[in-house]
Design an enzyme around this catalytic site. Structure first.
Site, mmCIF file in Angstrom:
data_model
loop_
_atom_site.group_PDB
_atom_site.id
_atom_site.type_symbol
_atom_site.label_atom_id
_atom_site.label_comp_id
_atom_site.label_asym_id
_atom_site.label_seq_id
_atom_site.Cartn_x
_atom_site.Cartn_y
_atom_site.Cartn_z
ATOM 1 N N HIS A 1 5.921 2.311 27.331
ATOM 2 C CA HIS A 1 6.941 3.331 27.075
ATOM 3 C C HIS A 1 6.992 3.697 25.593
ATOM 4 C CE1 HIS A 1 11.010 5.027 28.723
ATOM 5 N NE2 HIS A 1 10.341 5.925 28.007
ATOM 6 N N GLY B 1 7.105 8.493 23.686
ATOM 7 C CA GLY B 1 8.125 9.138 22.865
ATOM 8 C C GLY B 1 8.035 8.691 21.418
ATOM 9 N N GLU C 1 10.451 -1.704 33.917
ATOM 10 C CA GLU C 1 9.925 -1.147 32.666
ATOM 11 C C GLU C 1 8.924 -2.091 32.008
ATOM 12 O OE1 GLU C 1 11.255 2.171 30.055
ATOM 13 O OE2 GLU C 1 9.765 1.869 31.593
ATOM 14 N N ARG D 1 9.547 8.897 34.234
ATOM 15 C CA ARG D 1 10.224 7.669 34.634
ATOM 16 C C ARG D 1 9.419 7.032 35.755
ATOM 17 N NH1 ARG D 1 12.393 8.584 30.554
ATOM 18 N NH2 ARG D 1 14.640 8.585 30.026
#
Length: 326
Positions: A284, A287, A265, A237
């Site tokens: 991001h 993942g 973000e 994070r």
């Protein structure tokens, strides 16, 4: 929340399996439990299959879902939608965080190995020269043999990163306040304090949870401990790193960074992180991405099958673990 999330998340084979296991409506994707369609569905719902963007399941929502017994989360963290009200009512919770951890760890390991190879500097150097050069002399310190990698956090992802790095000739350090020397050794690492890890590592990779205690865990003082030309990798994070302090170090050229998460973000268009040559910045996506989403849907189907068979969840989320989860 994307209204086409089910189509992105669930491949046809898994969709067919889910619909045979339960009366599931994959077209009912909601981001507001007060909407008329959602409210009507809640009245007869026993299991919710959730994913990113699920609104909180608070007392008001649970009052409209008297038959709710379980939440199967086809994504990672449940912190944003599983409330104390869920735990008080004994609702079973499971998460596909283990499945989402796999691509994050793979991204991280790739970043670590390429960072030690000094990929960014060599790329820029070659782009500038466009000619033959004595690369061995210029990059005598590059490579992964006997380099030191520091892993911050023995989370699910941190442990997988250690597992994937073990076959390489690396010195692995681990900092986690909940992991002692013996457990760290079993993971293939040496347990150290965070300051020592920052000072000794060629690459520092962050895998701690986002908690008040971990805000700016990597701050200006700890960044100053980093070796010259060390690399910081953050797939956890953005709040765990003092971003202003990091940018200041990166602007000097002393450090490198691979950042998949930032604060905010989505960075403003004028952020220097987009353009610094010693930074790899991604939005991001470490993942599950693309076809990797299907692994999480398959994990959800597996858990639904266990639930319908009266078996306990294989990847249950426990109330006591929730505060320390990502």
């Amino acid at each position: 929340m994307h209204t086409d999330l089910a189509a992105r998340l669930i491949d046809p084979a898994t969709l067919a399996r889910l619909t045979t296991l339960a009366d599931l409506d994959p077209g009912l994707v909601v981001d507001d439990f007060t909407a008329e369609r959602a409210a009507a569905a809640l009245a007869g719902t026993e299991v919710i299959v959730s994913s990113w963007g699920c609104p909180p399941l608070d007392e008001a929502v649970l009052d409209r879902a008297p038959g709710l017994r379980a939440v199967i989360h086809a994504a990672g963290s449940v912190k944003h939608h599983i409330t104390e009200a869920c735990w008080r009512r004994g609702i079973q919770v499971t998460s596909a965080a283990w499945a989402n951890a796999l691509p994050v760890a793979e991204y991280t390991v790739a970043a670590v190995l390429l960072a030690n190879k000094q990929l960014l500097r060599i790329r820029e150097d070659y782009r500038t020269r466009r000619a033959d050069h004595d690369w061995q002399a210029a990059y005598a310190g590059a490579g992964n043999y006997r380099r030191t990698v520091g892993v911050v956090g023995a989370s699910r992802i941190g442990r997988r990163v250690l597992e994937l790095l073990r076959p390489h000739d690396l010195d692995l350090l681990l900092h986690d306040p909940y992991v002692g020397a013996a457990e760290a050794a079993a993971l293939g690492a040496r347990a150290v304090e965070l300051d020592e890890l920052c000072a000794a590592s060629d690459v520092v990779t962050v895998h701690a949870p986002e908690l008040p205690a971990t805000r700016h865990l990597i701050d200006s003082r700890r960044l100053a401990l980093f070796r010259d030309d060390a690399t910081l990798v953050n797939t956890s994070r953005g709040s765990l790193v003092d971003q202003d302090a990091l940018v200041a170090e990166l602007r000097t050229g002393r450090l490198n960074a691979v950042l998949d998460v930032t604060v905010p973000e989505v960075l403003p268009a004028d952020s220097p992180l987009y353009d610094l040559p010693n930074v790899v910045l991604t939005p991001h996506v470490a993942g599950s991405l693309g076809g990797e989403l299907h692994r999480m849907a398959a994990a959800a189907a597996d858990e639904l099958a266990r639930y319908t068979a009266g078996l306990p969840f294989a990847h249950a989320v426990r109330r006591e673990d929730a505060p320390r989860s990502a």
